[in-house]
Design an enzyme around this catalytic site. Structure first.
Site, PDB file in Angstrom:
ATOM      1  N   TRP A 339       0.685  -1.151  -0.012  1.00 28.77           N
ATOM      2  CA  TRP A 339      -0.119  -0.116  -0.015  1.00 28.77           C
ATOM      3  C   TRP A 339       0.770   1.289   0.035  1.00 28.77           C
ATOM      4  CZ3 TRP A 339      -1.832   3.029   4.738  1.00 28.77           C
ATOM      5  CH2 TRP A 339      -0.991   2.817   5.937  1.00 28.77           C
ATOM      6  N   ASP A 340       2.046   1.104   0.157  1.00 25.43           N
ATOM      7  CA  ASP A 340       3.151   2.197   0.221  1.00 25.43           C
ATOM      8  C   ASP A 340       2.965   2.888  -0.973  1.00 25.43           C
ATOM      9  OD1 ASP A 340       3.803   0.260   1.901  1.00 25.43           O
ATOM     10  OD2 ASP A 340       6.102   0.594   2.168  1.00 25.43           O
ATOM     11  N   GLU A 481       0.598  -2.351  12.643  1.00 30.20           N
ATOM     12  CA  GLU A 481       0.674  -3.953  12.513  1.00 30.20           C
ATOM     13  C   GLU A 481       0.956  -4.618  13.585  1.00 30.20           C
ATOM     14  OE1 GLU A 481       3.516  -4.138   9.306  1.00 30.20           O
ATOM     15  OE2 GLU A 481       1.971  -4.280   7.825  1.00 30.20           O
ATOM     16  N   LYS A 595       2.495   0.416  16.422  1.00 33.75           N
ATOM     17  CA  LYS A 595       3.641   0.378  15.619  1.00 33.75           C
ATOM     18  C   LYS A 595       3.821   1.616  14.598  1.00 33.75           C
ATOM     19  CE  LYS A 595       5.945  -2.483  12.251  1.00 33.75           C
ATOM     20  NZ  LYS A 595       5.675  -3.511  10.948  1.00 33.75           N
ATOM     21  N   GLN A 596       2.758   2.040  14.094  1.00 30.03           N
ATOM     22  CA  GLN A 596       2.741   3.028  13.032  1.00 30.03           C
ATOM     23  C   GLN A 596       1.284   3.701  12.921  1.00 30.03           C
ATOM     24  OE1 GLN A 596       2.921  -0.483  10.497  1.00 30.03           O
ATOM     25  NE2 GLN A 596       2.416   1.112   8.899  1.00 30.03           N
TER      26      GLN A 596
HETATM   27  O1  IFM Z   1       3.510  -1.558   4.138  1.00 31.81           O
HETATM   28  C1  IFM Z   1       4.316  -1.392   5.135  1.00 31.81           C
HETATM   29  C2  IFM Z   1       3.779  -1.733   6.394  1.00 31.81           C
HETATM   30  O2  IFM Z   1       2.973  -0.734   6.667  1.00 31.81           O
HETATM   31  C3  IFM Z   1       4.671  -1.609   7.670  1.00 31.81           C
HETATM   32  N1  IFM Z   1       5.627  -2.659   7.275  1.00 31.81           N
HETATM   33  C4  IFM Z   1       6.489  -2.519   6.304  1.00 31.81           C
HETATM   34  C5  IFM Z   1       5.502  -2.406   5.041  1.00 31.81           C
HETATM   35  C6  IFM Z   1       6.458  -1.979   3.898  1.00 31.81           C
HETATM   36  O3  IFM Z   1       7.019  -0.755   3.699  1.00 31.81           O
END
Ligand code: IFM
Length: 763
Positions: A339-340, A481, A595-596
């Site tokens: 999705w990046d 995640e 995590k994010q």
């Molecule tokens: O898409 C990301 C995910 O959101 C977090 N782990 C790494 C992936 C790839 O950059």
């Protein structure tokens, strides 16, 4: 802190490594890589080094070596290696003989320059310069020059060995089942390396650029071919240029054509080829450059670095591949697309290079069959896009991650199965593209189908919740995640509803205004009979709303979980994912720890979804619980904090995202640069600091410039019109380049305007 130094000279901005630091080798190879969207070459030293991780990656060249391996972007035969001998003495970049060194990348042209001074036996001294670039003018060309200057003593002969080394692997896994090497006309070396589905052809010609050629011979080794050139220095100087023509498959380019291209390139020579390449790069920068009055040279370099790599990872030539999480700079994440691409990298393409943005979406269109199959395999309808994609729409996420060194067991990877949101992210990008590029041709050919199939997926995975009397989406992973198997992740549900709403609007409008197009789509997809249930989904899907305290629950259970008391330890840790050393995954999943960015991502994508005070509360609340263990997190928070005017925090995160690849940690970025974070830098600048948003035909501007910045100057393209934006503390100036006949509606500082030629907004 940025590990590299920066240097400026007219038309150039260098990122420099001034010390010979083998412990940074793999990081610097990624950071300084040469990429042109077709090929990417890691910036390894020309001479062998134990720490090296040479690599060349071609966009779309994927392969699965064994049944239980994952499809990955293949590391192709190396073309950057050189061996140098001066009168029989081997030159190696060891500290003992190396008296001076620099490796530097010009962020504007992408040229890499490596310079060494070696002290040899008998008080002899030589300077060696290696230059290279991946041509933007001719995508198949990789051009190198090796120049040797005798600084002291007498050297009669310089022996240079170079060629194509097919003995490369992806971390030990060999992909090519066959490799055929040969020499044409006693000057062109070639290797054809066979994958199951495709061939990589590399042809090399070396050209004498200074000195006298005394001898030349070719040798074959298993899967490699080398040429050895013995040169007599002329006036203390000897130089060789090495041009490589790289091609995936034959594609109509026969051996004769490759030779012809190489002969022509050699006749042109490094300098002129470089000039042509530089011109192409300049044209990218003409559109892309962001000028900020008040920023430091380091900040400028970090921003240009982000854009340099984004330009280098964009497939300018095809819609058959997309942008990987590490671009073309390393093996990380197996070269897969996440999705990046649509959420972090797509915006810059959309607003600067809309044609390429279209191709990125076409890639997803071409993958629809794979996405349909995934949906079917999991019992859903429509298209469920892969969490990790390679060349097709098939799911490529490995089912198991690396072994846990304590238990010896492999950890199951759930994201390929449960991280549904990518399907809505792609539909979101389609809608953003349609709005900003006004490309109805794309919608007819690809866009409607993507959005409709995505909508069918969402509707099919919703389940009725008897307690709430609403639909819900259960057992998912949202963007965060560290929180798995949750119900009603807010980001996922809102994105899903946005997707289905968008699909419904299109379906209704088409049915009414373009019935022919609607019937073709209906004939293909059978959507008409489903519109009622889409409507019901939109009306009855549960969407989390702020509680009495103003907080939007990340999912059904998040707010009832215990907080992590020692979270500060992990927020400040230099080690990524240090939290996993102290807690098991299960423990983390059951805590309020992210995590994010998750809800924060939702607020970035829909800044007008909630009232300002709610947005502010949630950004600050969730940031407090976020460790930022993903490289996608700092940029998202920098943008979100700017949008709420929390400028100190925004600045802190902005500084952190600027150095995700450039910091002093030698272990970061060794397997490639962090593409999403690089895209996120652009998003933070344009959407966060400049406060740009284009929605429903209106260009919104709500700038929050960092205090130390006086102005920001950049360009964006809206509906084919290039708008030059200048944001000063008390004034915004917009100018159409050239003047447009399609006025753009603008909203800034609470007032509406029409932009035709130039617009100055004071206050
Ligand atoms: O898409 C990301 C995910 O959101 C977090 N782990 C790494 C992936 C790839 O950059």
């Amino acid at each position: 802190m940025i590990h590299y130094q920066t240097e400026k000279e007219t038309g150039k901005l260098w990122l420099c490594e001034k010390e010979f630091l083998p412990e940074y080798e793999q990081k610097t190879e990624s950071v300084f890589a040469q990429c042109n969207g077709y090929l990417g070459v890691r910036a390894a030293h020309p001479f062998s080094l134990i720490e090296e991780q040479r690599g060349m990656f071609l966009c779309g060249a994927f392969h699965k070596a064994y049944e239980d391996e994952v499809t990955e972007l293949v590391n192709c035969p190396d073309i950057t290696w050189f061996q140098l001998e001066a009168d029989g003495e081997k030159i190696l970049p060891e500290r003992a003989s190396l008296t001076s060194f620099e490796r530097k990348l010009d962020l504007f042209s992408g040229e890499l320059v490596i310079r060494y001074v070696f002290e040899l036996s008998g008080n002899r001294k030589i300077a060696v310069e290696n230059r290279r670039f991946a041509s933007m003018e001719q995508k198949n060309l990789f051009v190198q020059a090796l120049k040797i200057h005798i600084l002291a003593g007498n050297i009669r002969e310089l022996k240079i060995k170079t060629g194509i080394n097919g003995q490369v692997t992806n971390s030990g896994v060999s992909h090519f089942h066959k490799s055929v090497a040969r020499v044409y006309e006693k000057e062109v070396m070639e290797i054809r390396s066979e994958l199951e589905e495709g061939t990589v052809i590399e042809a090399v010609k070396c050209k004498l650029a200074a000195g006298l050629l005394l001898e030349k011979e070719f040798s074959l080794k298993r899967r490699s071919i080398y040429g050895t050139y013995v040169l007599k220095p002329d006036n203390g100087l000897a130089a060789l240029e090495k041009i490589t023509f790289v091609n995936q498959g034959e594609n109509g380019i026969t051996a004769d054509k490759r030779k012809e291209a190489l002969h022509a390139a050699c006749a042109t020579g490094y300098e002129v080829l470089f000039e042509k390449h530089q011109k192409r790069m300049e044209s990218f920068w003409d559109t892309a450059r962001i000028r900020v009055e008040g920023m430091s040279q380091e900040e400028e370099a970090a921003i240009c670095f982000a854009q340099y790599h984004m330009i280098g990872m964009t497939p300018w030539h095809t819609n058959e591949c997309s942008i990987a999480a590490k671009g073309l700079t390393g093996e990380g994440y197996k070269g897969h697309v996440f999705w990046d691409t649509e959420i972090f990298l797509f915006p810059m393409l959309l607003y600067l290079y809309p044609k390429e943005a279209r191709r990125i979406l076409e890639f997803r269109y071409l993958g629809l069959d794979g996405a349909r199959k995934k949906a079917k395999d999991y019992g859903f309808q429509g298209a469920m896009f892969p969490w990790e994609a390679a060349k097709t729409g098939d799911e490529e996420t490995p089912l198991y991650a690396a072994l846990n060194i304590h238990t010896g067991k492999a950890n199951k990877v759930w994201s390929g199965i449960k991280e549904y949101h990518v399907t809505a992210d792609i539909a979101y990008a389609v809608e953003q593209y349609r709005q900003a590029a006004n490309d109805w041709d794309f919608m007819e050919k690809c866009g409607y189908e993507i959005v409709f199939e995505a909508a069918r997926f969402w509707v099919s995975c919703a389940k009725w919740d008897e307690t709430r009397h609403q639909y819900g989406i259960f057992d998912v992973i949202g963007p965060d995640e560290y929180t798995e198997h949750v119900d009603n992740n807010a980001y996922t549900n809102y994105m899903a509803v946005y997707c289905v709403k968008t699909a419904l609007n299109y379906a209704k409008t088409l049915k009414q205004k373009q019935p022919n197009i609607f019937s073709v789509l209906d004939w293909k997809l059978g959507i008409e009979k489903e519109l009622g249930i889409w409507e019901e989904f939109v009306e009855k899907m549960y969407l989390a709303t702020p509680g009495a305290d103003g907080i939007i629950p990340q999912d059904d259970t998040f707010l009832s979980k215990p907080c992590m008391k020692n979270i500060a330890k992990y927020k400040t840790s230099q080690i990524k994912q240090a939290v996993l050393l102290d807690y098991s995954r299960e423990e983390i999943v059951n805590m309020q720890v992210l995590k994010q960015a998750d809800v924060v991502m939702l607020l970035n994508l829909f800044p007008h979804l909630f009232a300002e005070d709610i947005v502010k509360k949630n950004v600050l609340f969730y940031e407090g619980k976020t460790i930022h263990d993903s490289s996608l997190s700092y940029c998202a928070h920098a943008q979100a904090c700017a949008a709420i005017g929390a400028m100190d925090l925004s600045w802190e995160f902005f500084q952190k995202c600027l150095v995700v690849d450039l910091d002093e940690n030698p272990h970061d970025s060794t397997d490639g640069v962090h593409s999403a974070s690089l895209g996120g830098i652009w998003n933070c600048l344009i959407f966060g600091f400049a406060g740009v948003r284009y929605e429903n035909g209106v260009l919104y501007l709500n700038p929050h410039l960092p205090n130390r910045w006086k102005s920001m100057d950049f360009r964006i393209i809206i509906k084919g019109v290039q708008v030059h934006v200048l944001i000063e503390k008390k004034k915004i100036t917009l100018a159409c380049e050239p003047e447009t006949s399609t006025p753009i509606q603008v909203e800034a500082k609470g007032r509406s305007y029409t932009l035709e030629k130039v617009l100055e907004i004071e206050g």
